[in-house]
Design a protein around this motif. Structure first.
Motif, PDB file in Angstrom:
ATOM      1  N   LEU A 153       0.824  -1.203   0.000  1.00 17.39           N
ATOM      2  CA  LEU A 153       0.000   0.000   0.000  1.00 17.39           C
ATOM      3  C   LEU A 153       0.863   1.260   0.000  1.00 17.39           C
ATOM      4  CD1 LEU A 153      -2.650  -1.127   2.642  1.00 17.39           C
ATOM      5  CD2 LEU A 153      -2.642  -1.523   0.177  1.00 17.39           C
ATOM      6  N   ARG A 154       0.219   2.383  -0.255  1.00 15.79           N
ATOM      7  CA  ARG A 154       0.937   3.655  -0.339  1.00 15.79           C
ATOM      8  C   ARG A 154       1.424   4.093   1.031  1.00 15.79           C
ATOM      9  NH1 ARG A 154      -2.151   7.816  -4.344  1.00 15.79           N
ATOM     10  NH2 ARG A 154      -0.819   9.240  -3.139  1.00 15.79           N
ATOM     11  N   LYS A 155       2.735   4.285   1.140  1.00 13.76           N
ATOM     12  CA  LYS A 155       3.309   4.657   2.429  1.00 13.76           C
ATOM     13  C   LYS A 155       3.000   6.100   2.800  1.00 13.76           C
ATOM     14  CE  LYS A 155       7.893   5.971   0.666  1.00 13.76           C
ATOM     15  NZ  LYS A 155       9.339   5.660   0.710  1.00 13.76           N
ATOM     16  N   ASP A 156       2.588   6.932   1.812  1.00 11.54           N
ATOM     17  CA  ASP A 156       2.231   8.318   2.142  1.00 11.54           C
ATOM     18  C   ASP A 156       0.798   8.433   2.652  1.00 11.54           C
ATOM     19  OD1 ASP A 156       1.110   7.704  -0.365  1.00 11.54           O
ATOM     20  OD2 ASP A 156       1.161   9.794  -1.021  1.00 11.54           O
ATOM     21  N   LYS A 157       0.047   7.325   2.617  1.00 12.95           N
ATOM     22  CA  LYS A 157      -1.355   7.362   3.021  1.00 12.95           C
ATOM     23  C   LYS A 157      -1.670   6.433   4.192  1.00 12.95           C
ATOM     24  CE  LYS A 157      -2.873  10.259  -0.125  1.00 12.95           C
ATOM     25  NZ  LYS A 157      -3.467  11.573   0.271  1.00 12.95           N
ATOM     26  N   PHE A 158      -1.189   5.207   4.152  1.00 14.62           N
ATOM     27  CA  PHE A 158      -1.613   4.189   5.113  1.00 14.62           C
ATOM     28  C   PHE A 158      -0.601   4.086   6.257  1.00 14.62           C
ATOM     29  CE2 PHE A 158      -3.930   3.172   1.288  1.00 14.62           C
ATOM     30  CZ  PHE A 158      -5.195   2.868   1.778  1.00 14.62           C
ATOM     31  N   HIS A 159      -0.991   4.648   7.403  1.00 15.64           N
ATOM     32  CA  HIS A 159      -0.085   4.731   8.548  1.00 15.64           C
ATOM     33  C   HIS A 159      -0.586   3.988   9.776  1.00 15.64           C
ATOM     34  CE1 HIS A 159       1.294   8.767   6.612  1.00 15.64           C
ATOM     35  NE2 HIS A 159       1.934   7.746   6.096  1.00 15.64           N
ATOM     36  N   TYR A 160      -1.859   3.617   9.792  1.00 14.17           N
ATOM     37  CA  TYR A 160      -2.438   2.942  10.958  1.00 14.17           C
ATOM     38  C   TYR A 160      -2.735   1.496  10.588  1.00 14.17           C
ATOM     39  CZ  TYR A 160      -5.322   2.243  15.160  1.00 14.17           C
ATOM     40  OH  TYR A 160      -5.829   1.792  16.353  1.00 14.17           O
ATOM     41  N   MET A 161      -2.256   0.557  11.412  1.00 17.43           N
ATOM     42  CA  MET A 161      -2.396  -0.869  11.126  1.00 17.43           C
ATOM     43  C   MET A 161      -3.185  -1.535  12.239  1.00 17.43           C
ATOM     44  SD  MET A 161       0.633  -3.693  10.592  1.00 17.43           S
ATOM     45  CE  MET A 161       0.821  -4.088  12.334  1.00 17.43           C
ATOM     46  N   ALA A 162      -4.016  -2.519  11.879  1.00 23.41           N
ATOM     47  CA  ALA A 162      -4.768  -3.294  12.870  1.00 23.41           C
ATOM     48  C   ALA A 162      -4.740  -4.759  12.479  1.00 23.41           C
ATOM     49  CB  ALA A 162      -6.207  -2.806  12.966  1.00 23.41           C
ATOM     50  N   VAL A 163      -4.282  -5.594  13.409  1.00 26.96           N
ATOM     51  CA  VAL A 163      -4.327  -7.047  13.191  1.00 26.96           C
ATOM     52  C   VAL A 163      -5.181  -7.748  14.249  1.00 26.96           C
ATOM     53  CG1 VAL A 163      -2.087  -7.044  12.050  1.00 26.96           C
ATOM     54  CG2 VAL A 163      -2.205  -7.526  14.482  1.00 26.96           C
ATOM     55  N   SER A 164      -5.456  -7.060  15.354  1.00 28.70           N
ATOM     56  CA  SER A 164      -6.352  -7.575  16.397  1.00 28.70           C
ATOM     57  C   SER A 164      -6.711  -6.406  17.288  1.00 28.70           C
ATOM     58  CB  SER A 164      -5.672  -8.688  17.210  1.00 28.70           C
ATOM     59  OG  SER A 164      -4.571  -8.174  17.930  1.00 28.70           O
ATOM     60  N   ASP A 165      -7.660  -6.622  18.188  1.00 32.55           N
ATOM     61  CA  ASP A 165      -8.091  -5.534  19.069  1.00 32.55           C
ATOM     62  C   ASP A 165      -6.974  -5.026  19.963  1.00 32.55           C
ATOM     63  OD1 ASP A 165     -10.696  -5.259  18.145  1.00 32.55           O
ATOM     64  OD2 ASP A 165     -11.478  -6.793  19.504  1.00 32.55           O
ATOM     65  N   ASP A 166      -6.027  -5.885  20.312  1.00 35.02           N
ATOM     66  CA  ASP A 166      -4.931  -5.435  21.166  1.00 35.02           C
ATOM     67  C   ASP A 166      -3.626  -5.232  20.393  1.00 35.02           C
ATOM     68  OD1 ASP A 166      -4.321  -8.064  20.671  1.00 35.02           O
ATOM     69  OD2 ASP A 166      -4.198  -8.684  22.773  1.00 35.02           O
ATOM     70  N   ARG A 167      -3.690  -5.295  19.078  1.00 34.26           N
ATOM     71  CA  ARG A 167      -2.510  -4.988  18.266  1.00 34.26           C
ATOM     72  C   ARG A 167      -2.945  -4.107  17.091  1.00 34.26           C
ATOM     73  NH1 ARG A 167       0.669 -10.091  16.685  1.00 34.26           N
ATOM     74  NH2 ARG A 167      -1.355 -11.135  16.780  1.00 34.26           N
ATOM     75  N   LYS A 168      -3.093  -2.833  17.385  1.00 30.85           N
ATOM     76  CA  LYS A 168      -3.449  -1.841  16.384  1.00 30.85           C
ATOM     77  C   LYS A 168      -2.786  -0.538  16.791  1.00 30.85           C
ATOM     78  CE  LYS A 168      -7.892  -1.111  18.716  1.00 30.85           C
ATOM     79  NZ  LYS A 168      -9.350  -1.020  18.599  1.00 30.85           N
ATOM     80  N   ARG A 169      -2.203   0.158  15.821  1.00 32.51           N
ATOM     81  CA  ARG A 169      -1.442   1.356  16.173  1.00 32.51           C
ATOM     82  C   ARG A 169      -1.019   2.098  14.907  1.00 32.51           C
ATOM     83  NH1 ARG A 169       4.674   0.273  18.026  1.00 32.51           N
ATOM     84  NH2 ARG A 169       4.593   2.507  17.766  1.00 32.51           N
ATOM     85  N   TYR A 170      -0.605   3.360  15.110  1.00 35.47           N
ATOM     86  CA  TYR A 170       0.109   4.058  14.052  1.00 35.47           C
ATOM     87  C   TYR A 170       1.496   3.440  13.954  1.00 35.47           C
ATOM     88  CZ  TYR A 170      -3.563   7.523  13.665  1.00 35.47           C
ATOM     89  OH  TYR A 170      -4.770   8.139  13.435  1.00 35.47           O
ATOM     90  N   MET A 171       1.929   3.212  12.722  1.00 32.33           N
ATOM     91  CA  MET A 171       3.151   2.447  12.491  1.00 32.33           C
ATOM     92  C   MET A 171       4.279   3.333  11.957  1.00 32.33           C
ATOM     93  SD  MET A 171       2.614  -0.758  13.306  1.00 32.33           S
ATOM     94  CE  MET A 171       3.744  -1.783  12.338  1.00 32.33           C
ATOM     95  N   PRO A 172       5.523   2.906  12.180  1.00 31.07           N
ATOM     96  CA  PRO A 172       6.651   3.594  11.554  1.00 31.07           C
ATOM     97  C   PRO A 172       6.565   3.498  10.032  1.00 31.07           C
ATOM     98  CG  PRO A 172       7.380   2.058  13.253  1.00 31.07           C
ATOM     99  CD  PRO A 172       5.934   1.772  13.009  1.00 31.07           C
ATOM    100  N   LEU A 173       7.390   4.288   9.371  1.00 30.58           N
ATOM    101  CA  LEU A 173       7.492   4.229   7.917  1.00 30.58           C
ATOM    102  C   LEU A 173       8.530   3.193   7.515  1.00 30.58           C
ATOM    103  CD1 LEU A 173       7.552   8.052   7.138  1.00 30.58           C
ATOM    104  CD2 LEU A 173       5.674   6.467   6.648  1.00 30.58           C
ATOM    105  N   PRO A 174       8.424   2.637   6.306  1.00 29.16           N
ATOM    106  CA  PRO A 174       9.488   1.738   5.852  1.00 29.16           C
ATOM    107  C   PRO A 174      10.840   2.437   5.797  1.00 29.16           C
ATOM    108  CG  PRO A 174       7.972   2.273   4.063  1.00 29.16           C
ATOM    109  CD  PRO A 174       7.343   2.765   5.310  1.00 29.16           C
ATOM    110  N   ASP A 175      10.827   3.748   5.559  1.00 29.98           N
ATOM    111  CA  ASP A 175      12.080   4.516   5.514  1.00 29.98           C
ATOM    112  C   ASP A 175      12.811   4.471   6.857  1.00 29.98           C
ATOM    113  OD1 ASP A 175       9.737   5.655   4.034  1.00 29.98           O
ATOM    114  OD2 ASP A 175      11.313   6.735   2.969  1.00 29.98           O
ATOM    115  N   ASP A 176      12.052   4.309   7.952  1.00 27.76           N
ATOM    116  CA  ASP A 176      12.661   4.299   9.275  1.00 27.76           C
ATOM    117  C   ASP A 176      13.541   3.077   9.503  1.00 27.76           C
ATOM    118  OD1 ASP A 176      11.294   6.646   9.823  1.00 27.76           O
ATOM    119  OD2 ASP A 176       9.610   5.618  10.769  1.00 27.76           O
ATOM    120  N   ARG A 177      13.370   2.059   8.699  1.00 24.50           N
ATOM    121  CA  ARG A 177      14.159   0.841   8.820  1.00 24.50           C
ATOM    122  C   ARG A 177      15.436   0.900   7.986  1.00 24.50           C
ATOM    123  NH1 ARG A 177      11.781  -3.799  10.602  1.00 24.50           N
ATOM    124  NH2 ARG A 177      13.017  -4.965   9.079  1.00 24.50           N
TER     125      ARG A 177
END
Length: 643
Positions: A153-177
């Motif tokens: 997905l587009r890294k300039d748009k999609f910043h919040y990830m959810a995989v479960s109710d207790d694992r959802k958050r704003y995420m780092p950018l791929p550039d940060d790695r």
């Protein structure tokens, strides 16, 4: 809903489908998803990537013919495009990649038919694929280490990830790695964010394995964009085509932003879950369909509510399984499938005189095999459910074929298998009546450690080194095992002597480390560790046999040796030998594959009063050669004397 229905446009190098809500562009004839237009976004996929690196099916395979070709990653690029179904209500298209002997060594020896389905007025689209290895001697032997669908997905748009109710958050950018911003730790997947674009992530560890899920919980995951407020979700309404059963762990969403649907994979299991096909072995399997669901809210509304909507849509998809609209004859509809039902009780006379109803037991159908073989089964289909409070179960919409019925019951050791092969036919409704599982038991419990649930989660999981945290898990004790570097904490807690657990005094939630790992020495090499279990016995029956039940929640290139009352005895009472390749500890898992051992302990080896079991994990070439315990129980003797 589109007033004109689903529209299909075929161009020289692309195919465009518009169902009135979403427009998807795919390469022709390769079948790579190059563009997804929705909710004002011209493309939800990463426009900076090459067209072949946006939305694709892939495989990782190895030749088994001595050619030395191993670990080959291949994005599936079809050569033939076909319209399967075209109407205002539904369009199904096929991108087919045939194989023949002239392609030997170049491509995975599979015919692969990738399908995409678009329904009128549907906020998303479906994809599935049919893999076939033809039963002809010209078709080479190979292994399939992985196959999946990936969306970038587009890294300039999609910043919040959810995989479960207790694992959802704003995420780092791929550039940060990237070098200069991120520091690679003990393995490439784990990166310390030293100089991230967003300062809030500084000092955190990012690792895709922190977000893996077990199949039983891996139904929906994805990403949210705030501008415009839009969600991209991958929904898997059935586990039937995934390998390894309900406890198998797979990657899902992670920094990229990446969204995956993994069908075959060796993670948390190793070679045991890599299907291997001999020369000319016939095999065909349908993976999917999965649903790519897109949703949105109006500007000003809470974009994070899209996660709740995605969960609601997941339940709709589950109720609609099996789908009625796929055109392939290899995907059976509901009336072409069968059902079974019954009741599962558990019998343990050392707990209760009567058979006891199971509650929450896992009951499943898988390919006929040995007891417990379902967790290593990786070629065919599996169908699982859970019993209710009365032990009643029902498994519906089972593909036709021959199966064994398997089960395991949280709170009890071992695995159940019904010995009769069950033949499922179209429309059948088989009553299995009452089944009784007798878990391994040879005598009364003298003491035990842990909970028999195939996980090490109940044991002591330490807090991480403050230099290597994922902030998401800091206030989530249930997810503490997902933190990076916990294996090094053992040596810090036990810098010289190893763990000693005293029955009746110690508390396994505080005093039993979650993994028996090697200790790091001053020269930075590692050494095996020996844990002690101290216990008292009275009135020992010297001429009878006691039983030590050892259930392991995981093992990675490890060996467990057990001695009793003499840690230096050259020959151990028991050894597992070298076992396991699950690598679950560095991948932040709390279990891998399950292992169960029943060890005879002759009464003549025991002492009146104080006794000690020595548990030695001998392998130490790597910090990750380790075992995780599920449960240990020491049972008193049966009434039968030693012969």
């Amino acid at each position: 809903m589109s007033p004109t229905g689903v529209q299909l446009q075929i161009e020289d190098h692309h195919v465009v489908i518009d169902n009135g809500i979403v427009q998807v562009t795919m390469s022709n004839p390769e079948g790579i998803v190059t563009g997804i237009r929705y909710n004002g976004l011209d493309n939800m996929l990463e426009i900076l990537n090459n067209e072949n690196d946006r939305g694709y099916w892939d495989v990782v395979w190895s030749a088994l013919d001595g050619s030395g070709k191993t670990g080959i990653f291949e994005v599936i690029k079809a050569t033939n495009f076909t319209v399967i179904t075209e109407s205002e209500e539904v369009v199904e298209i096929s991108f087919f990649r045939p194989w023949d002997p002239s392609l030997k060594g170049k491509f995975a020896p599979l015919n692969i038919d990738k399908r995409f389905i678009f329904l009128r007025g549907c906020s998303g689209f479906y994809t599935y694929a049919i893999y076939e290895h033809v039963g002809s001697q010209e078709w080479q032997a190979f292994s399939l280490a992985e196959t999946r669908v990936a969306f970038k997905l587009r890294k300039d748009k999609f910043h919040y990830m959810a995989v479960s109710d207790d694992r959802k958050r704003y995420m780092p950018l791929p550039d940060d790695r990237a070098p200069g911003r991120g520091q690679t730790l003990a393995f490439p997947e784990a990166v310390l964010l030293a100089n991230p674009v967003e300062p809030e992530f500084k000092g955190e560890v990012d690792d895709k394995y922190q977000y893996t899920c077990e199949n039983r919980h891996l139904m929906v995951h994805g990403w949210i964009s705030n501008d415009p407020p839009t969600g991209f979700w991958q929904i898997t309404p059935s586990d039937e085509f995934r390998t390894g059963g309900p406890l198998k762990q797979n990657l899902c969403s992670h920094v990229g932003p990446t969204c995956l649907a993994v069908f075959v994979g060796a993670h948390y299991a190793g070679e045991d879950l890599v299907p291997k096909f001999s020369q000319g072995e016939p095999w065909k399997k349908v993976f999917g369909p999965i649903f790519i669901y897109l949703n949105s809210v109006l500007e000003g509304e809470d974009s994070l509510s899209l996660w709740d909507d995605a969960k609601r849509q997941t339940m709709i998809e589950v109720k609609g399984w099996p789908y009625s609209f796929p055109a392939s004859m290899d995907y059976p509809k509901s009336n072409e499938r069968g059902n079974i039902y019954g009741k599962l009780l558990v019998r343990d006379r050392f707990i209760h005189d009567d058979d006891m109803p199971t509650n929450g037991a896992y009951v499943g159908l898988a390919k006929p095999g040995d007891v417990g073989s379902w967790q290593r089964e990786c070629k065919d289909y599996q169908f699982w459910t859970k019993t209710n409070e009365n032990g009643v179960f029902s498994i519906n919409n089972i593909r036709t074929g021959n199966y064994n019925l398997y089960a395991w019951v949280p709170g009890y050791l071992g695995d159940f298998r019904n010995d009769n092969v069950i033949t499922i036919t179209a429309g059948c409704n088989i009553n299995m009546s009452t089944l009784v599982y007798e878990p391994p038991r040879y005598g009364p419990t003298l003491w035990d450690i842990g909970i028999p649930d195939r996980s090490a989660a109940e044991f002591f999981v330490p807090n991480p080194n403050p230099q290597y945290v994922n902030k998401l898990f800091c206030d989530q004790p249930q997810n503490n095992f997902r933190q990076y570097g916990l294996w090094e904490r053992y040596g810090e807690l036990y810098p010289e002597g190893d763990l000693v657990f005293t029955i009746g005094v110690s508390d396994y939630s505080k005093d039993w480390f979650y993994a028996q790992v090697p200790r790091r020495k001053e020269d930075k090499s590692y050494e095996g560790t020996t844990w002690q279990i101290k216990f008292k016995l009275e009135n020992i029956q010297k001429m009878t046999t006691y039983k030590l039940q050892i259930a392991l929640a995981g093992a990675s290139l490890a060996e467990l040796e057990v001695r009793v009352n003499d840690r230096n005895k050259p020959r151990p009472l028991f050894t597992t030998g070298l076992i396991g390749r699950d690598n679950a500890i560095p991948r932040h898992g709390i279990h891998g594959l399950y292992w169960l051992y029943s060890v005879d302990v002759f009464g003549s080896l025991l002492l009146e009063g104080d006794n000690i079991f020595y548990f030695t994990q001998t392998r130490s070439q790597s910090p990750f050669q380790a075992i995780m315990y599920d449960y240990i129980r020491f049972e008193g003797p049966s009434s039968e004397p030693i012969v």
